[in-house]
Design an enzyme around this catalytic site. Structure first.
Site, PDB file in Angstrom:
ATOM      1  N   ARG A 242     -15.009 -19.409   0.377  1.00  0.00           N
ATOM      2  CA  ARG A 242     -16.312 -19.951   0.065  1.00  0.00           C
ATOM      3  C   ARG A 242     -16.260 -21.358  -0.296  1.00  0.00           C
ATOM      4  O   ARG A 242     -15.379 -21.941  -0.464  1.00  0.00           O
ATOM      5  CB  ARG A 242     -17.056 -18.773  -0.899  1.00  0.00           C
ATOM      6  N   HIS A 243     -17.432 -21.990  -0.636  1.00  0.00           N
ATOM      7  CA  HIS A 243     -17.646 -23.038  -0.847  1.00  0.00           C
ATOM      8  C   HIS A 243     -17.296 -23.410  -2.272  1.00  0.00           C
ATOM      9  O   HIS A 243     -17.566 -22.649  -3.067  1.00  0.00           O
ATOM     10  CB  HIS A 243     -19.308 -23.397  -0.876  1.00  0.00           C
ATOM     11  N   GLY A 244     -16.533 -24.475  -2.665  1.00  0.00           N
ATOM     12  CA  GLY A 244     -16.018 -24.709  -3.654  1.00  0.00           C
ATOM     13  C   GLY A 244     -16.916 -24.928  -4.842  1.00  0.00           C
ATOM     14  O   GLY A 244     -16.790 -24.456  -6.177  1.00  0.00           O
ATOM     15  N   MET A 246     -19.957 -23.196  -4.708  1.00  0.00           N
ATOM     16  CA  MET A 246     -20.720 -21.899  -4.652  1.00  0.00           C
ATOM     17  C   MET A 246     -22.045 -22.514  -4.299  1.00  0.00           C
ATOM     18  O   MET A 246     -23.098 -21.760  -5.199  1.00  0.00           O
ATOM     19  CB  MET A 246     -20.533 -21.174  -5.882  1.00  0.00           C
TER      20      MET A 246
END
Length: 412
Positions: A242-244, A246
């Site tokens: 997931r996106h670092g 979030m």
């Protein structure tokens, strides 16, 4: 339509500009990945790069050819000239000084202070050649509390936060697969040298430049740092795929019938296109997914919903659907797919050659393309000391008896 290379006329070929670093000479003391990658980029941009190795060869060369362990050496040392030089002898030190006096750049990535202890640090060499650019790649820099810590890619990944932010929240930290810190450092070292050469064009003066691997990789943590500051200084959890920070959803790797596909939606039009592809435009009005923040807040449900759809398709089918909807996506490819990537081979940034020691291998030509510039043909790395005569006798101009004496003394 013809591609650019085949469409060039003979007249335009004759009018091509010289390569950007034509006429620049680099004395390359780099080792492993960091320094050699910086000088590889310089060589592919047209510089004359003289790679200096100790009599036993650079560390990566000594790995040997069994199992391809020497491939990294071949990847990072194309288009260089290869000489041996024993810096543990007085004659070898004197010879390096002669080379530095004639070169434009001396580059090394030894531990800080190593060259000074040998008597060939910046102060000594710049006194011999005031126009010299002396470039040092380091782990932590030449000053500061950690300057004497030993630095390798693994240890910099640990120190920089790369490990802490890589992996899944319920598992231990892991290193990134590629040697990111070494190569980030090498890229910045290349940039520092070119910046210093530009300044020299304006001032006529050489200079010292240094690049720290730790400081090179720090900006890449931007998303993770966003989550750190956004949470009031709480250490962010590892976010897996997931996106670092979030801060984006969907943003993940999703399973399909024959592997995985990475996809993300960074704009509402991407989200709308994804729902159209899924046949779920009814979810446009769903409160749980109505905007970016709602999607982030309900990310587990969102990912399960998307994977329920992707799991019914193959990678190829998914990519056809997602590409048609202009949704940022890519299949997760295995290494053999990347090595044989038709796109990079068509662009000439990967090239299959016959290497004299490794046989048929695919090597990079570098990611920088200079349209309208003379082409740099890939020349594979050579055997240890292959260019001793050409460099010492021809380029440096040593008299035959002096060169013979250096060989007798074990300096080359």
């Amino acid at each position: 339509m013809q591609d650019a290379p085949s469409a060039l006329t003979a007249a335009s070929e004759s009018a091509m500009m010289k390569r950007p670093l034509e006429g620049v000479t680099i004395v390359d003391l780099g080792q492993i990945y960091n320094g050699p990658y910086a000088t590889f980029l310089m060589a592919m941009a047209g510089a004359k790069v003289i790679k200096i190795e100790p009599p036993g060869g650079e560390k990566m060369r000594r790995r040997g050819t069994v199992g391809g362990a020497m491939l990294p050496f071949a990847m990072l040392n194309s288009n260089k000239e290869f000489v041996t030089l024993n810096l543990k002898t007085a004659e070898g030190i004197a010879l390096l000084k002669q080379m530095a006096a004639k070169a434009d750049v001396v580059l090394e990535n030894f531990a800080p202070g190593t060259m000074d202890r040998l008597g060939v640090g910046y102060e000594v060499l710049s006194a011999l050649n005031p126009r010299l650019i002396y470039a040092a790649g380091t782990g932590y820099g030449s000053y500061g509390p950690n300057k004497d810590m030993l630095a390798m890619d693994l240890t910099i990944q640990a120190m920089s936060g790369v490990m802490a932010s890589t992996g899944f929240p319920d598992r231990p930290p892991v290193k990134a697969g590629p040697a990111l810190c070494d190569f980030f450092g090498g890229i910045h070292l290349y940039g520092a040298v070119l910046t210093a050469l530009f300044r020299r064009e304006r001032t006529g003066q050489g200079s010292l430049v240094e690049v720290s691997m730790l400081e090179s990789v720090y900006p890449s943590l931007s998303s993770t740092l966003g989550l750190y500051y956004g949470s009031g200084g709480q250490n962010p959890p590892r976010t897996g795929n997931r996106h670092g920070g979030m801060a984006e959803a969907p943003y993940n790797v999703y399973g399909c019938t024959d592997g995985w596909v990475a996809l993300l939606c960074v704009a509402d039009k991407h989200w709308e296109g994804l729902l159209q592809a899924m046949g779920r435009t009814d979810l446009l009005a769903e409160p749980r997914f109505k905007d970016l923040q709602a999607r982030v807040d309900n990310i587990d449900e969102l990912d399960a919903l998307i994977e329920g759809w992707t799991s019914q398709h193959s990678k190829a089918d998914l990519m056809q659907i997602l590409t048609a909807k202009r949704i940022p996506s890519a299949p997760v490819r295995e290494i053999d797919e990347v090595v044989n990537d038709p796109h990079m081979h068509a662009r000439g940034t990967l090239k299959r050659i016959e290497h004299p020691e490794l046989g048929s291998v695919v090597l990079p030509t570098g990611p920088m393309i200079f349209p309208g510039t003379e082409k740099t043909e890939l020349v594979p790395s050579k055997t240890l000391g292959a260019d001793n005569d050409a460099v010492y006798a021809d380029w440096l101009g040593l008299e035959p008896e002096d060169y013979a004496a250096l060989k007798q003394a074990g300096a080359v």
